[in-house]
Design an enzyme around this catalytic site. Structure first.
Site, short mmCIF file in Angstrom:
data_model
loop_
_atom_site.label_atom_id
_atom_site.label_comp_id
_atom_site.label_asym_id
_atom_site.label_seq_id
_atom_site.Cartn_x
_atom_site.Cartn_y
_atom_site.Cartn_z
N ASP A 1 38.95 60.28 -75.24
CA ASP A 1 37.68 60.62 -75.24
C ASP A 1 37.17 61.42 -75.98
O ASP A 1 37.70 62.64 -76.40
CB ASP A 1 37.40 61.37 -73.61
CG ASP A 1 37.32 60.43 -72.58
OD1 ASP A 1 37.16 60.73 -71.47
OD2 ASP A 1 37.31 59.11 -72.83
N ARG A 12 44.08 59.07 -76.68
CA ARG A 12 44.57 60.47 -76.74
C ARG A 12 46.25 60.62 -76.60
O ARG A 12 47.04 61.47 -77.21
CB ARG A 12 44.12 61.49 -75.82
CG ARG A 12 44.59 62.77 -75.74
CD ARG A 12 43.77 63.68 -77.07
NE ARG A 12 44.11 64.84 -76.85
CZ ARG A 12 43.95 65.72 -77.77
NH1 ARG A 12 43.43 65.56 -78.98
NH2 ARG A 12 44.51 66.99 -77.84
N ASP A 55 38.19 66.46 -65.40
CA ASP A 55 37.97 65.05 -65.39
C ASP A 55 37.15 64.79 -64.09
O ASP A 55 36.94 63.70 -64.12
CB ASP A 55 39.50 64.20 -65.65
CG ASP A 55 39.90 64.45 -66.85
OD1 ASP A 55 40.99 63.96 -66.90
OD2 ASP A 55 39.33 64.73 -67.74
N LYS A 72 46.61 58.06 -64.10
CA LYS A 72 46.65 57.38 -65.61
C LYS A 72 47.21 58.80 -66.57
O LYS A 72 48.07 58.19 -67.31
CB LYS A 72 45.27 57.53 -66.10
CG LYS A 72 45.05 57.67 -67.41
CD LYS A 72 43.45 57.68 -67.88
CE LYS A 72 43.22 57.88 -69.57
NZ LYS A 72 43.26 59.43 -69.79
N ASN A 73 46.95 59.94 -66.20
CA ASN A 73 47.47 60.92 -66.92
C ASN A 73 48.80 61.51 -66.50
O ASN A 73 49.27 62.15 -67.21
CB ASN A 73 46.35 62.09 -66.93
CG ASN A 73 45.35 61.92 -67.96
OD1 ASN A 73 45.08 61.01 -68.51
ND2 ASN A 73 44.05 62.50 -67.39
N MET A 86 35.68 73.84 -70.33
CA MET A 86 36.92 73.22 -71.21
C MET A 86 36.46 72.43 -72.51
O MET A 86 37.09 72.55 -73.48
CB MET A 86 37.87 72.82 -70.37
CG MET A 86 38.38 73.78 -69.49
SD MET A 86 39.46 73.10 -68.22
CE MET A 86 40.92 72.68 -69.20
#
Ligand SMILES: CC(=O)N[C@H]1[C@@H](OP(=O)(O)OP(=O)(O)OC[C@H]2O[C@@H](n3ccc(=O)[nH]c3=O)[C@H](O)[C@@H]2O)O[C@H](CO)[C@@H](O)[C@@H]1O
Ligand SMILES: C=C(OP(=O)(O)O)C(=O)O
Length: 434
Positions: free
Chosen positions: A117, A93, A313, A22-23, A335
């Site tokens: 998120d 995002r 994540d 996804k990222n 984080m």
């Protein structure tokens, strides 16, 4: 609104092919704006965040469309504006990843606030510092207007923290800026590396990929390319935990083993042993999960951090796994300020979790969970609830599953293929979610 209804207690077993990251897909799609030539992107996960990114790019005037189940073609030769659609921007995002390409190619980008998120404040300063260092002018009200009418200038700059997306924005902007830009204290996550490899295919030269100092030898024109998104190590970690807590035997195909070293190390500490068989990851079935204490018998901890540390994540997923492991462990989410605020849902299901402070939770494991009605506040909390539901006794309902669909493709279908009893139903009777 939809919800998942899950009957727990069935081992998840079989062979699983992970989706594209996804990222990784989200910045790679954005990078297609750097050229007027066609870019073909393969192994793109069919998730709602990707759909929103494609719609954002098309709204600017580029051609952006699915040409296969997981293939996207983009040709940004018709970009007519550099103002992002507000409604689409606030959905994800990753909308902010369009800033770097638009600024470098067109000298302007008007950015509404991004979404994503709600797991912390999620500062944008590292992005703005990078653009400023490259010579852009920034007007920041609620929206952010970036301009560079005379173009960007190569530079040597230090990020105040190794921000993943800020590094990606800087990489994309620098790739289309003639000269050598040095990015220090850069993020080096697998998706940052994958983006860098794509930019090299487009004509940039990048030294230091995978390290925290990258030198980008930018050019005044980038070409098209054909790029395959690497597999999603966060999804792979999620399915490792799903198999582990249900006692299933799972083979996860065609992984990038280098991306899994820290996940496997930490999960082994939580009692989940896995083997690499070439590029396939094997999770033996029927494991009794026992937490390994630190040397001397001291209580261990799991903490996230910038790559190659344990990825943020997977913190929620590690926490859910730990509820099923004999022993106790501190889960330290360093984080994000609010990521752990979903643990009340797991406590409601019977998990022994104590929130020590906003960033740390003590988990005492091997508690049998029971089905409950819960609601997911974010992508990875949703996956943690799926993990809990699939090993709980009885029926669990998970509401607000659009959060899960943001990051996991056809998750119910792919879980059923491994034996899970899960249904996606209309959430007619608004669950009195906790
Ligand atoms: C679309 C996308 O790619 N989203 C990912 C991206 O978000 P994103 O790029 O927004 O996250 P950042 O890497 O910028 O930072 C995440 C959070 O960690 C904090 N921080 C960061 C570095 C550091 O050394 N110390 C520190 O405290 C930041 O202040 C922020 O609160 O990276 C995050 C961290 O891997 C992931 O959770 C997100 O899924
Ligand atoms: C935090 C995440 O996504 P985003 O940054 O898109 O909100 C995630 O993928 O877990």
């Amino acid at each position: 609104m939809e919800k998942f209804v899950i009957q727990g207690g069935v081992p998840l077993s079989g062979t699983f092919v992970p989706a594209g990251n996804k990222n990784g897909a989200l910045p790679i799609l954005a990078a297609a704006l750097l050229t007027d030539e066609e870019v073909v992107i393969r192994n793109v996960p069919r998730i709602s965040d990707v759909q929103a990114q494609i719609e954002l790019i098309a709204d600017l005037g580029a051609r952006a469309e699915w040409i296969g189940d997981n293939e996207v073609a983009i040709r940004a030769d018709g970009v007519a504006k550099t103002d992002l659609d507000r409604r689409l921007s606030e959905r994800i995002r990753a909308s902010f990843l369009l800033a770097g390409p638009l600024l470098a190619r067109f000298g302007r980008a008007h950015m509404p606030p991004p979404g994503g998120d709600v797991i912390g404040r999620r500062r944008l300063d590292p992005h703005l510092d990078a653009f400023k260092a490259l010579g852009a002018t920034i007007e920041h009200d609620r929206d952010i207007l970036l301009t560079a009418p005379r173009g960007l200038t190569a530079c040597d700059f230090l990020m105040d923290e190794p921000s993943v997306m800020a590094t990606e924005n800087a990489l994309m902007a620098a790739a289309l800026t003639p000269g050598s830009t040095i990015i220090r204290n850069a993020a080096s996550e697998p998706h940052v590396q994958d983006l860098a490899r794509m930019l090299v295919k487009m004509g940039a030269q990048i030294d230091g990929i995978g390290s925290n100092v990258m030198t980008v030898h930018g050019v005044d024109r980038l070409g098209g390319c054909d790029h395959r998104v690497a597999p999603d190590h966060i999804e792979i970690g999620s399915f490792m935990a799903l198999a582990g807590v249900t006692g299933g035997e799972l083979t996860i195909k065609d992984t990038y083993p280098e991306d899994l070293r820290m996940v496997r190390l930490v999960f082994a500490r939580l009692g989940l042993e896995t083997d690499m068989r070439g590029n396939d990851l094997f999770v033996p079935g029927g494991q009794k999960l026992v937490i390994t204490n630190d040397a001397g018998g001291y209580q261990p901890k799991v903490e996230d951090g910038p790559w190659p540390a344990f990825p943020a994540d997977l913190t929620s997923i590690a926490l859910a796994l730990a509820t099923q492991s004999e022993g106790s462990v501190i889960i330290h989410e360093k984080m994000f300020e609010n990521r752990l605020f979903f643990t009340d849902k797991l406590q409601l299901m019977g998990a022994a979790i104590t929130i020590c402070d906003p960033h740390r939770a003590l988990v005492v494991g091997s508690r049998r969970l029971r089905g409950e009605r819960v609601e997911s506040p974010d992508i990875r909390a949703g996956m943690a609830m799926l993990i809990a539901a699939l090993c709980a006794e009885g029926t669990t309902e998970i509401g607000n599953i659009r959060q899960i669909d943001r990051g996991y493709e056809r998750i119910d279908e792919r879980l059923r293929a491994l034996g899970a009893r899960i249904e996606r139903v209309e959430d007619g009777d608004r669950i009195h979610a906790h």
